[in-house]
Each structure stands twice: as C-alpha cells, then as structure tokens.
Design an enzyme around this catalytic site. Structure first.
Site, PDB file in Angstrom:
ATOM      1  N   ASN A   1      28.485  46.832 -40.646  1.00  0.00           N
ATOM      2  CA  ASN A   1      27.332  47.259 -40.708  1.00  0.00           C
ATOM      3  C   ASN A   1      27.475  48.339 -42.068  1.00  0.00           C
ATOM      4  OD1 ASN A   1      25.704  46.176 -38.779  1.00  0.00           O
ATOM      5  ND2 ASN A   1      26.435  47.478 -37.239  1.00  0.00           N
ATOM      6  N   CYS A   2      26.339  48.532 -42.728  1.00  0.00           N
ATOM      7  CA  CYS A   2      26.110  49.524 -43.789  1.00  0.00           C
ATOM      8  C   CYS A   2      26.874  50.960 -43.355  1.00  0.00           C
ATOM      9  CB  CYS A   2      24.620  49.849 -44.102  1.00  0.00           C
ATOM     10  SG  CYS A   2      24.506  50.901 -45.342  1.00  0.00           S
ATOM     11  N   PRO A   3      27.636  51.474 -44.398  1.00  0.00           N
ATOM     12  CA  PRO A   3      27.972  50.982 -45.577  1.00  0.00           C
ATOM     13  C   PRO A   3      29.242  50.427 -45.879  1.00  0.00           C
ATOM     14  CG  PRO A   3      28.997  53.129 -45.290  1.00  0.00           C
ATOM     15  CD  PRO A   3      28.314  52.811 -43.970  1.00  0.00           C
TER      16      PRO A   3
END
Length: 83
Positions: free
Chosen positions: A12-14
């Site tokens: 998941n981000c980042p």
C-alpha cells in the site's frame, strides 16, 4: 529496449512509489520500468511521482485489479525532486 519488472502487488501507499524510485535510481537513462501494483492509490501516486521527478509515465492500465505502470527513467542532468 529491455524492461525491468517490479512487482509490488499487495503493498500500500507509499511503498509502491518508494520501491519504484529505488529501482529507477539503479537504472540507466531511458530504460523502462514496469510496475505491477494492486493499490488503487498508485494511479495518482505514480502520476504525481513522474510529474515531480521528470520520469515519463508512458502508460498505465488495469486488468483484474492489477495496475500496470510503464515508466521511462529520466535523462541525467535533470534535477530530481522528492524521495
């Protein structure tokens, strides 16, 4: 020209952008990196990343929940912003 594959599915981000940035730093100018991701936020993340760093987002697509981004490493001599 050859293409390097970076599989960041499940991250998941980042993390997808951070891993791509690390991979791009080790590549020669003009080389291509294909990133496979499952995080929907990666769409806007990679658009912003390329805009800010000077790398070219050549294409992106989505198939069965997997996003594919093709990025061409920027030419040397362009100041790189961001992480």
């Amino acid at each position: 020209m050859s293409e390097t594959l970076l599989d960041v599915k499940g991250m998941n981000c980042p993390l997808p952008v951070l891993r791509a940035n690390r991979a791009l730093r080790g590549m020669a100018p003009g080389e291509r990196l294909r990133v496979l991701a499952t995080d929907r936020a990666a769409i806007s993340d990679f658009q912003a990343f390329c805009r800010e760093t000077g790398h070219a987002l050549l294409a992106w697509s989505e198939e069965a929940g997997i996003f594919s981004f093709v990025i061409r490493r920027r030419a040397d001599g362009i100041e790189q912003k961001g992480g």
